[in-house]
Design a protein around this motif. Structure first.
Motif, PDB file in Angstrom:
ATOM      1  N   PHE A 188       0.770  -1.308  -0.071  1.00 60.96           N
ATOM      2  CA  PHE A 188      -0.077  -0.095  -0.103  1.00 60.96           C
ATOM      3  C   PHE A 188       0.881   1.349  -0.116  1.00 60.96           C
ATOM      4  CE2 PHE A 188      -3.216  -2.974   1.955  1.00 60.96           C
ATOM      5  CZ  PHE A 188      -3.884  -3.145   0.975  1.00 60.96           C
ATOM      6  N   LEU A 189       2.170   1.357   0.262  1.00 64.67           N
ATOM      7  CA  LEU A 189       2.912   2.513   0.126  1.00 64.67           C
ATOM      8  C   LEU A 189       3.402   2.835  -1.285  1.00 64.67           C
ATOM      9  CD1 LEU A 189       4.356   4.878   1.375  1.00 64.67           C
ATOM     10  CD2 LEU A 189       6.170   3.242   1.879  1.00 64.67           C
ATOM     11  N   GLU A 190       2.977   3.458  -1.832  1.00 63.64           N
ATOM     12  CA  GLU A 190       3.142   3.578  -3.276  1.00 63.64           C
ATOM     13  C   GLU A 190       4.409   4.169  -3.688  1.00 63.64           C
ATOM     14  OE1 GLU A 190       0.076   5.304  -6.024  1.00 63.64           O
ATOM     15  OE2 GLU A 190      -1.308   4.402  -4.808  1.00 63.64           O
ATOM     16  N   ASP A 191       5.113   4.970  -3.006  1.00 61.60           N
ATOM     17  CA  ASP A 191       6.572   5.597  -3.237  1.00 61.60           C
ATOM     18  C   ASP A 191       7.351   4.442  -3.490  1.00 61.60           C
ATOM     19  OD1 ASP A 191       9.002   6.808  -3.203  1.00 61.60           O
ATOM     20  OD2 ASP A 191       8.090   8.577  -2.302  1.00 61.60           O
ATOM     21  N   ASP A 192       7.832   4.214  -4.420  1.00 61.27           N
ATOM     22  CA  ASP A 192       9.267   2.762  -4.293  1.00 61.27           C
ATOM     23  C   ASP A 192      10.284   3.221  -3.510  1.00 61.27           C
ATOM     24  OD1 ASP A 192       7.551   1.485  -6.081  1.00 61.27           O
ATOM     25  OD2 ASP A 192       8.357   2.008  -8.010  1.00 61.27           O
TER      26      ASP A 192
END
Lengths: 412, 412
Positions: free
Chosen positions: A347-351
């Motif tokens: 759920f954390l979109e920032d790679d």
């Protein structure tokens, strides 16, 4: 309507590919998911046993290229990790042929948990980037058959669940939602009977593990989940488009239904439906199966308050960190078993941020408490966003999505 | 909707009452009727094995008394010879409670033979004298599942058969005809699922003799034939009348479906459907089973010409007369095996004339040729009358009988 002959000849289900109990000790079927000896599900073995393919980097790059959009985080992170004939869908799309999406849900519980949202979040992405129609089946009949609920209660849950599904942001001009108790009949029923005629009881036992003490409602059900894979089941949508391909995003426990469907499809003159299949979303307590709606502490629900989320993550999320700060600084966290990191990878979109957390936490420079803190933030935002979206879904909108109607602008 | 508790507790089907093969050597199920060693069906044994009751003289007198009409020839002559709970239907009727009739047909062949007409002729009589509504099910789905036919061909046959049924003279203001492929859905489908949930596979095997090599379409079908026994399957007819009783006139080979239905009905809050069951109409070649639509010389068809009838009766009707006139004058005919007399007992309405023929023929004073001559007359008139009536049935009339509509004057 002629399918590729090679595909038609390849049989995918036989009485020898029983999936209800297997040599590798894993049980994965639509009603039960459990790993061997309480360990982790071995997805490689599952791919081998089921006979599907791994979704590799080249395919994901092709999706980005064809859609001119970055791949969804669930693709980049391997949440959707397996497929059947997804390459054929992309080939067809590249040639200018359309397809449609089919997914669904068995409406067993009033409140959905995060695991339930995953196929819908991903399906919304597929609808957005490919600009294709979508049918969503609510199997209220299945839930009635498997659970101790009345027909009316299953129908009520289907409508409640439809609100959560609509809250995921589907385009009403491209989306038809239906519940079986309302929709079964006509062309849909004809296709059910066509499928049922082509699956023997022994084959059904091999695929689903039924016993003689199971009621015949269970034996009758698989065709109901099979036939949305055929465009002719939706004459109001696909009349004259009986050759349309179907792509099914789902969790891999639904594979047995569609292995059966893929065996039957060519016999009825349809393409085999393609599949794109996800991992199970792990329970807070650890990755030994999928989240269970019946244990409230194993899951984050879309109805949980910010306080609930904070408590559940802090109390129940299994940590791969070490017992003491000293030991943690020295050895670092075991990311393989750490649930906060696992959840962030969904759920954390920032790679870049995710990589940073994994690096720092794995090296012991970041503590479990900090990672949980970030997860609580991410989940609270997600659940809050869903709650607001769901509150805006009216009964009239549910009726509109479920209306049996043509979709004049369903492609492009 | 509470059924009588005693009835609710009496179980009618168990895995031990398998009917597909039995110790007495007779096979009687919806798909096969054959006597032991090519002999006659032993109906007394069948009544014992199935657990139904014999329709006795007292019940027939009660029908005459309640309806103020002479009993139908099929009652007087024992063609309808067995029943389940028919007395309860009469009790209820006497108290002023209504009921409805349910019968049906699997539309397998284009031309009906005389055996096919019997339940419809009798059902028309019941509708006329009791002044009650009637639902007629055409199981085009069953025929698709059991035969090598397309869905469309089964649907076409259903409509053709509907014309023959309408030609029997049913009252359109009291009659709803439906074909499963068109009608299954909604409340009907809900009831199918409710029934399917309450019959185990082992029970279905016990009742119908399915094997593991049978397809799951066969296993799924029995609930389809069961649910027209429940008023709620027809909300356009019986909304608010869910407690209405159902009486099913049928040939006794359909008993397995309704034994199953009667076990399930109380669990769903319905009365057990009552049954009134007929003998099989014998083949021209002799009374070892029921007429077969697949052997054209075994049956008189409603499409046969006067010449066909004459040839078939003279050539193929098995005679109980003696080999030579001398022997016949001396010994008389064996009425027990004589098909012309058997057929006359179905269709010659004049009791006195039938008795005269039996007496004279049995004593050898009348010859086979004379009896066949009279039968040819009777059958030719019957078939001609049917042909004229069927020719008058238009497609619009079929649509009207099959329209899903309320029946405002269905009682009285």
């Amino acid at each position: 309507m002629a399918p590729p002959p090679a595909a038609a000849e390849q049989i995918e289900t036989t009485t020898t590919t029983a999936i209800h109990e297997e040599d590798d000790g894993q049980v994965v079927n639509p009603w039960e998911v459990s790993a061997k000896d309480g360990g982790k599900i071995d997805y490689d073995k599952l791919i081998d046993r089921f006979g599907c393919q791994r979704l590799d980097h080249a395919l994901i790059q092709r999706v980005e290229h064809l859609t001119s959009c970055p791949a969804h985080v669930f693709l980049r992170r391997g949440v959707f990790f397996a497929h059947r004939d997804f390459a054929e869908i992309l080939d067809a799309y590249e040639r200018g042929d359309n397809f449609y999406l089919y997914t669904g849900r068995g409406p067993s519980s009033e409140a959905l948990h995060l695991g339930h949202l995953i196929p819908f979040m991903f399906t919304k992405y597929l609808q957005d980037v490919f600009k294709v129609p979508l049918v969503i089946q609510l199997t209220d009949d299945e839930k009635f058959l498997w659970k101790n609920l009345t027909v009316e209660e299953c129908q009520r849950l289907a409508r409640e669940n439809a609100k959560d599904i609509i809250a995921c942001g589907f385009d009403i001009s491209k989306t038809f939602i239906f519940a079986d108790f309302n929709y079964v009949g006509g062309a849909f029923y004809k296709n059910m009977v066509e499928v049922a005629k082509r699956v023997t009881y022994n084959q059904a036992v091999g695929i689903f593990g039924f016993t003689g003490e199971d009621h015949i409602g269970k034996v009758s059900f698989p065709p109901v989940q099979a036939v949305p894979s055929f465009p002719s089941s939706f004459p109001h949508l696909f009349s004259g488009k009986e050759n349309l391909r179907c792509l099914i995003p789902c969790a891999i426990d639904q594979d047995p239904y569609f292995r059966m469907t893929r065996d039957v499809a060519p016999k009825l003159g349809y393409h085999k439906p393609a599949l794109i299949e996800s991992l199970f979303f792990p329970a807070l307590q650890g990755e030994t199966g999928k989240m269970s709606a019946s244990d409230p502490n194993s899951a984050i629900y879309v109805t949980d308050s910010a306080k609930d989320i904070k408590n559940k993550v802090n109390k129940h999320a299994f940590s791969g960190g070490q017992d003491s700060i000293e030991k943690h600084r020295q050895l670092g966290a075991n990311l393989e078993v750490d649930i906060p990191v696992k959840y962030l990878s969904f759920f954390l979109e920032d790679d870049a941020e995710l990589e940073h957390i994994k690096k720092e936490y794995g090296a012991g420079r970041m503590l479990t408490g900090e990672v949980k803190q970030r997860l609580i933030q991410v989940l609270t935002e997600l659940v809050e966003r869903h709650r607001r979206a769901r509150a805006a879904v009216t009964d009239e909108m549910v009726d509109a999505f479920m209306a049996v109607r043509p979709l004049p602008h369903m492609f492009g």
